[in-house]
Write a protein that holds these residues in place. Structure first.
Motif, mmCIF file in Angstrom:
data_model
loop_
_atom_site.group_PDB
_atom_site.id
_atom_site.type_symbol
_atom_site.label_atom_id
_atom_site.label_comp_id
_atom_site.label_asym_id
_atom_site.label_seq_id
_atom_site.Cartn_x
_atom_site.Cartn_y
_atom_site.Cartn_z
ATOM 1 N N MET A 1 -0.732 3.657 -4.000
ATOM 2 C CA MET A 1 -0.653 2.399 -3.262
ATOM 3 C C MET A 1 0.206 2.567 -2.012
ATOM 4 O O MET A 1 1.126 3.371 -1.992
ATOM 5 C CB MET A 1 -0.032 1.331 -4.155
ATOM 6 C CG MET A 1 -0.984 0.165 -4.383
ATOM 7 S SD MET A 1 -0.136 -1.190 -5.164
ATOM 8 C CE MET A 1 -0.562 -0.889 -6.872
ATOM 9 N N SER A 2 -0.077 1.793 -1.001
ATOM 10 C CA SER A 2 0.686 1.936 0.238
ATOM 11 C C SER A 2 2.070 1.289 0.086
ATOM 12 O O SER A 2 2.270 0.407 -0.735
ATOM 13 C CB SER A 2 -0.070 1.298 1.395
ATOM 14 O OG SER A 2 -0.202 -0.080 1.167
ATOM 15 N N ALA A 3 2.972 1.731 0.933
ATOM 16 C CA ALA A 3 4.375 1.356 0.775
ATOM 17 C C ALA A 3 4.667 -0.150 0.850
ATOM 18 O O ALA A 3 5.419 -0.645 0.022
ATOM 19 C CB ALA A 3 5.220 2.107 1.782
ATOM 20 N N GLU B 1 3.359 -2.924 -0.142
ATOM 21 C CA GLU B 1 3.214 -3.731 -1.361
ATOM 22 C C GLU B 1 4.243 -3.357 -2.428
ATOM 23 O O GLU B 1 4.656 -4.180 -3.202
ATOM 24 C CB GLU B 1 1.822 -3.546 -1.976
ATOM 25 C CG GLU B 1 0.717 -4.301 -1.252
ATOM 26 C CD GLU B 1 0.046 -3.416 -0.228
ATOM 27 O OE1 GLU B 1 -0.098 -3.858 0.919
ATOM 28 O OE2 GLU B 1 -0.310 -2.286 -0.572
ATOM 29 N N THR B 2 4.586 -2.082 -2.455
ATOM 30 C CA THR B 2 5.415 -1.614 -3.552
ATOM 31 C C THR B 2 6.903 -1.537 -3.186
ATOM 32 O O THR B 2 7.726 -1.366 -4.050
ATOM 33 C CB THR B 2 4.953 -0.213 -4.005
ATOM 34 O OG1 THR B 2 4.964 0.637 -2.877
ATOM 35 C CG2 THR B 2 3.550 -0.263 -4.592
ATOM 36 N N ARG B 3 7.216 -1.646 -1.917
ATOM 37 C CA ARG B 3 8.605 -1.503 -1.509
ATOM 38 C C ARG B 3 9.457 -2.618 -2.106
ATOM 39 O O ARG B 3 9.127 -3.803 -1.975
ATOM 40 C CB ARG B 3 8.700 -1.554 0.015
ATOM 41 C CG ARG B 3 10.075 -1.216 0.514
ATOM 42 C CD ARG B 3 10.100 -1.125 2.002
ATOM 43 N NE ARG B 3 9.917 -2.433 2.619
ATOM 44 C CZ ARG B 3 9.671 -2.608 3.909
ATOM 45 N NH1 ARG B 3 9.521 -1.572 4.695
ATOM 46 N NH2 ARG B 3 9.532 -3.812 4.406
ATOM 47 N N PRO B 4 10.530 -2.256 -2.776
ATOM 48 C CA PRO B 4 11.361 -3.294 -3.364
ATOM 49 C C PRO B 4 12.016 -4.159 -2.288
ATOM 50 O O PRO B 4 12.219 -3.690 -1.163
ATOM 51 C CB PRO B 4 12.444 -2.522 -4.124
ATOM 52 C CG PRO B 4 12.129 -1.085 -4.014
ATOM 53 C CD PRO B 4 11.065 -0.909 -2.984
ATOM 54 N N GLU C 1 17.290 -2.831 -3.235
ATOM 55 C CA GLU C 1 17.310 -1.528 -3.873
ATOM 56 C C GLU C 1 18.692 -0.903 -3.719
ATOM 57 O O GLU C 1 19.288 -0.959 -2.637
ATOM 58 C CB GLU C 1 16.259 -0.659 -3.160
ATOM 59 C CG GLU C 1 15.943 0.639 -3.815
ATOM 60 C CD GLU C 1 14.924 1.432 -2.984
ATOM 61 O OE1 GLU C 1 14.658 1.044 -1.831
ATOM 62 O OE2 GLU C 1 14.411 2.427 -3.497
ATOM 63 N N ALA D 1 11.742 -6.172 -7.188
ATOM 64 C CA ALA D 1 10.532 -6.405 -6.397
ATOM 65 C C ALA D 1 10.464 -7.856 -5.926
ATOM 66 O O ALA D 1 11.131 -8.741 -6.466
ATOM 67 C CB ALA D 1 9.301 -6.080 -7.244
ATOM 68 N N GLN D 2 9.636 -8.053 -4.922
ATOM 69 C CA GLN D 2 9.365 -9.398 -4.404
ATOM 70 C C GLN D 2 8.985 -10.354 -5.542
ATOM 71 O O GLN D 2 8.127 -10.038 -6.363
ATOM 72 C CB GLN D 2 8.224 -9.297 -3.384
ATOM 73 C CG GLN D 2 7.523 -10.589 -3.047
ATOM 74 C CD GLN D 2 8.447 -11.552 -2.330
ATOM 75 O OE1 GLN D 2 9.180 -11.139 -1.429
ATOM 76 N NE2 GLN D 2 8.438 -12.811 -2.723
ATOM 77 N N GLU E 1 10.598 -11.263 -8.162
ATOM 78 C CA GLU E 1 11.005 -10.858 -9.504
ATOM 79 C C GLU E 1 12.361 -11.484 -9.837
ATOM 80 O O GLU E 1 13.216 -11.641 -8.975
ATOM 81 C CB GLU E 1 11.118 -9.326 -9.544
ATOM 82 C CG GLU E 1 11.111 -8.752 -10.932
ATOM 83 C CD GLU E 1 11.164 -7.230 -10.954
ATOM 84 O OE1 GLU E 1 10.724 -6.675 -11.967
ATOM 85 O OE2 GLU E 1 11.652 -6.603 -9.999
ATOM 86 N N THR F 1 13.301 -13.948 -4.725
ATOM 87 C CA THR F 1 13.647 -12.730 -5.462
ATOM 88 C C THR F 1 15.100 -12.861 -5.913
ATOM 89 O O THR F 1 15.974 -13.143 -5.093
ATOM 90 C CB THR F 1 13.468 -11.512 -4.529
ATOM 91 O OG1 THR F 1 12.113 -11.494 -4.071
ATOM 92 C CG2 THR F 1 13.806 -10.213 -5.236
#
Ligand code: ATP
Ligand code: MG
Length: 247
Positions: A1-3, A5-8, A11, A33-34, A36, A197
């Motif tokens: 997956m591209s960064a 969407e997955t970037r916290p 962190e 994560a977004q 969360e 978040t």
């Protein structure tokens, strides 16, 4: 997956805090994560406040913090607390951060929508009073006249005015009547369902489990275990220590 969407959103990497020579916190990696809601639990002195304070760039004493903190991928480790707040990382400490000699309205007016907050949502006063009807009926009351629960809600309301990208709360349930504990925690859950978040520090594990997506168990400054709430609530270390249940 591209960064993207997955970037916290938030962190921490290699985060260590020392008071004098004592290592109070050593966290290899923590990512939120977004949208969360992550609960940090642990006994007195486990390092929960040290963790959120270090993320916020703040301390009661003179600790030495090292490691990296990122907000939306941006390294904010070098920023002081006010700059982190401007960037959208907010902490509501145990003391709630409410001005005792200002009214509810004045407290909210002090927390004005920041100018450079693209892509971040600042709640309007109307939205805040919808969310906290108790505060609406106390608009003229001074912060110092509010109950513990009302002060906690005002603290959250002030943070919402500041368009948080990530919100951290240090034991919001402390000192509250049991009925209010669930009200406050359910309100936090509703905000997360609305896109916020949140990193929530709590000692009240029983009340925390129903609202959080993920649990992080801290012990002597280290992450002993973490995972989805559904798995963690059956973890014997949580069950034995906090829920009084048989493992
Ligand atoms: N300002 C300080 N100076 C020296 N030691 C400190 C300071 N603040 C915290 N500590 C120590 O760091 C450790 C972690 O404390 P911390 O306050 O983070 O724990 P906590 O999990 O938040 O506990 P509590 O549930 O009681 O709030 C403890 O051993 C504590 O004594
Ligand atoms: Mg604490």
């Amino acid at each position: 997956m591209s960064a993207p969407e997955t970037r916290p959103v938030l962190e921490a990497e290699g985060l260590e805090v020392r008071y004098g020579g004592n290592l109070a916190l050593s966290v290899d990696r923590l990512a939120i994560a977004q949208g969360e809601l992550v609960g940090v639990v642990g006994a007195n002195g486990a390092g929960k406040s040290t963790l959120v304070n270090a993320l916020a760039g703040w301390s009661r004493g003179e600790p030495k913090a090292t490691g990296t903190v990122r907000l939306d991928g941006r390294d904010i480790s070098g920023l002081r607390t006010p700059e982190r707040v401007k960037a959208g990382l907010l902490l509501i400490p145990e003391s709630r951060l409410v001005f005792a000699t200002l009214s509810v309205d004045e407290n909210l007016a002090h927390a004005a929508h920041p100018r450079h907050a693209q892509g971040r949502r600042a709640y309007s006063t109307d939205e805040i009073f919808d969310l906290f009807p108790n505060l609406a009926s106390r608009r003229g009351h001074l912060g110092g006249q509010l109950s513990g629960g009302e002060r906690q809600m005002l603290g959250i309301a002030r943070a919402l005015r500041l368009a948080p990208r990530a919100l951290m709360l240090d034991e919001p349930s402390i000192g509250l009547a049991p009925r209010l504990v669930s009200t406050v925690l359910e309100t936090i859950r509703a905000l997360v369902d609305d896109g916020l978040t949140v990193l929530l520090v709590e000692q009240n594990v029983k009340a925390t489990i129903p609202v959080v997506d993920r649990l992080v168990l801290l012990e002597r400054g280290r992450i002993l275990a973490q995972g989805p709430t559904a798995e963690m609530q059956d973890d014997p270390r949580i069950a034995e220590a906090y829920l009084g249940g048989a493992a």
